[in-house]
Design a protein around this motif. Structure first.
Motif, PDB file in Angstrom:
ATOM      1  N   ARG B  59      -0.862  -8.301 -13.362  1.00 19.22           N
ATOM      2  CA  ARG B  59      -1.522  -7.046 -12.979  1.00 19.22           C
ATOM      3  C   ARG B  59      -0.395  -6.057 -12.691  1.00 19.22           C
ATOM      4  NH1 ARG B  59      -3.337 -10.712  -9.494  1.00 19.22           N
ATOM      5  NH2 ARG B  59      -1.917  -9.861  -7.931  1.00 19.22           N
ATOM      6  N   ALA B 102      -6.844  -1.024  -4.387  1.00 24.65           N
ATOM      7  CA  ALA B 102      -6.254  -1.532  -5.623  1.00 24.65           C
ATOM      8  C   ALA B 102      -6.565  -0.545  -6.737  1.00 24.65           C
ATOM      9  CB  ALA B 102      -6.817  -2.913  -5.955  1.00 24.65           C
ATOM     10  N   GLN B 104      -7.742  -0.298 -10.517  1.00 27.00           N
ATOM     11  CA  GLN B 104      -8.369  -1.054 -11.598  1.00 27.00           C
ATOM     12  C   GLN B 104      -8.283  -0.304 -12.907  1.00 27.00           C
ATOM     13  OE1 GLN B 104     -12.506  -2.035 -10.125  1.00 27.00           O
ATOM     14  NE2 GLN B 104     -12.050  -3.634 -11.594  1.00 27.00           N
ATOM     15  N   LYS B 105      -8.693  -0.979 -13.984  1.00 25.15           N
ATOM     16  CA  LYS B 105      -8.763  -0.307 -15.283  1.00 25.15           C
ATOM     17  C   LYS B 105      -9.692   0.907 -15.187  1.00 25.15           C
ATOM     18  CE  LYS B 105      -8.005  -4.448 -18.087  1.00 25.15           C
ATOM     19  NZ  LYS B 105      -7.865  -5.429 -16.990  1.00 25.15           N
ATOM     20  N   LEU B 109     -12.444   2.268 -20.062  1.00 23.56           N
ATOM     21  CA  LEU B 109     -11.350   1.497 -20.673  1.00 23.56           C
ATOM     22  C   LEU B 109     -10.465   2.331 -21.579  1.00 23.56           C
ATOM     23  CD1 LEU B 109     -13.104  -1.866 -21.581  1.00 23.56           C
ATOM     24  CD2 LEU B 109     -11.617  -1.384 -19.644  1.00 23.56           C
ATOM     25  N   THR B 149      -9.887   1.600  -6.207  1.00 24.97           N
ATOM     26  CA  THR B 149     -10.997   0.754  -5.775  1.00 24.97           C
ATOM     27  C   THR B 149     -10.725   0.219  -4.376  1.00 24.97           C
ATOM     28  OG1 THR B 149     -11.320   0.039  -8.059  1.00 24.97           O
ATOM     29  CG2 THR B 149     -12.354  -1.302  -6.354  1.00 24.97           C
TER      30      THR B 149
END
Lengths: 86, 227
Positions: B59, B102, B104-105, B109, B149
């Protein structure tokens, strides 16, 4: 005392319930176009195969669980499960 | 005297030279620091720049947080020195537990490379102390994992403690609460997905990043005085 042996361990990492999974959602939307109807709740994740030297299967699972929590998963958004395969 | 700032270089970082140039333009002395170095002695603050530290393997930031320099970054952060993570650097700071949440994608996308508007939401961070809340800035974004997030209780705490530093005017990536940047409780550790170092001249399309970096440099100068 049992001799240490090598255990094959599977660690699966996936997003926590409730965390949006854009990859899983995109896969789910693509499935009907390929003729796969009736497939729901697609959640994406990662799988890791490890070989762990440990005195017992329980110990191998515990160590794999620790490393999954510390590195393989980000506990803020992900959870992991550990399975000792052999 | 001009504060001295370290700019961390991981294998795969790619914004470090732009960050050094922009920090010098904002009035600091800036030097590159290799990720394998264990000491940040002599630095008044540190910037973790953008790129793909350690190839973003596993990640973004997941491997970088274990680089030797990160212990020193943590020590500096806990000592109250200004610490800034830009883009991949923001991801590294969240993985290191120096900032909550965090990345995230992106929703949809898509890798996004664009110039977007963000609003200064809090003036209490080292990055925004010199700016009026409500100020709208045009800044470049360049990321695949920029979708901030966090859980509801973390979001409530961030809002309650005035720790949302920047918000997108038109949310490009699905970020919770339109968050483009956050800070820690003390306000000295800041992370943001946009690239202020790429917006320091009108010739580059915007000079709106400069006041942010000037604020960060000023915070580093005052941290140096009190240290």
């Amino acid at each position: 005392m049992s001799e240490p042996s090598t255990y094959s361990v599977l660690v699966e990492v996936r997003l926590r319930p409730g965390i949006a999974d854009p990859q899983g959602a995109t896969i789910e939307r693509a499935l009907p176009a390929l003729g796969f109807e009736g497939v729901r709740s697609v959640r994406s994740g990662k799988a890791f195969r490890l070989e762990v030297d440990a005195p017992s299967a329980d110990d191998a699972a515990r160590r794999a669980g620790e490393l999954a929590h510390r590195l393989l998963a980000n506990p803020v958004i992900e959870e992991s499960t550990v399975t000792v395969l052999a | 005297m001009a504060p001295r700032l370290g700019v961390v270089v991981f294998p795969g970082s790619n914004c470090e030279h732009d960050v050094v140039a922009a920090l010098e333009q904002a009035g600091a002395r800036a030097d590159l620091v290799w990720h394998g170095d264990r000491s940040l002695a002599g630095f008044d603050g540190v910037v973790v720049p953008g790129g793909f530290a350690h190839g973003d393997y596993l990640r973004p930031g997941a491997i970088a947080r274990f680089s030797p320099v990160m212990a020193a970054v943590g020590d500096l952060a806990r000592a109250g020195a200004p610490v800034l993570g830009i883009c991949n650097g923001f991801q590294v700071l969240t993985e290191a537990g120096l900032l909550p949440g965090a990345l995230q994608k992106n929703r949809g996308l898509r890798f996004i490379c664009d110039t977007v508007e963000v609003t200064v939401s809090s003036g209490r961070s080292a990055l925004t102390r010199g700016l009026e809340p409500g100020t709208v800035l045009r800044l470049p974004i360049n990321h695949f994992e920029g979708n901030y997030t966090c859980d509801d209780s973390t979001l409530a705490r961030l809002v309650e403690e005035d720790r949302v530093v920047l918000r997108y005017v038109d949310n490009p990536n699905g970020s919770t609460g339109d968050i483009a940047g956050v800070c820690n409780e003390a306000g000295n550790v800041v992370g943001l997905m946009p690239h202020p170092e790429r917006a320091t001249e009108e010739l580059l399309g915007s000079a709106d990043g400069l006041p942010l970096l000037e604020s960060f440099v000023a915070a580093s100068a005052s941290a140096a005085v009190t240290a």
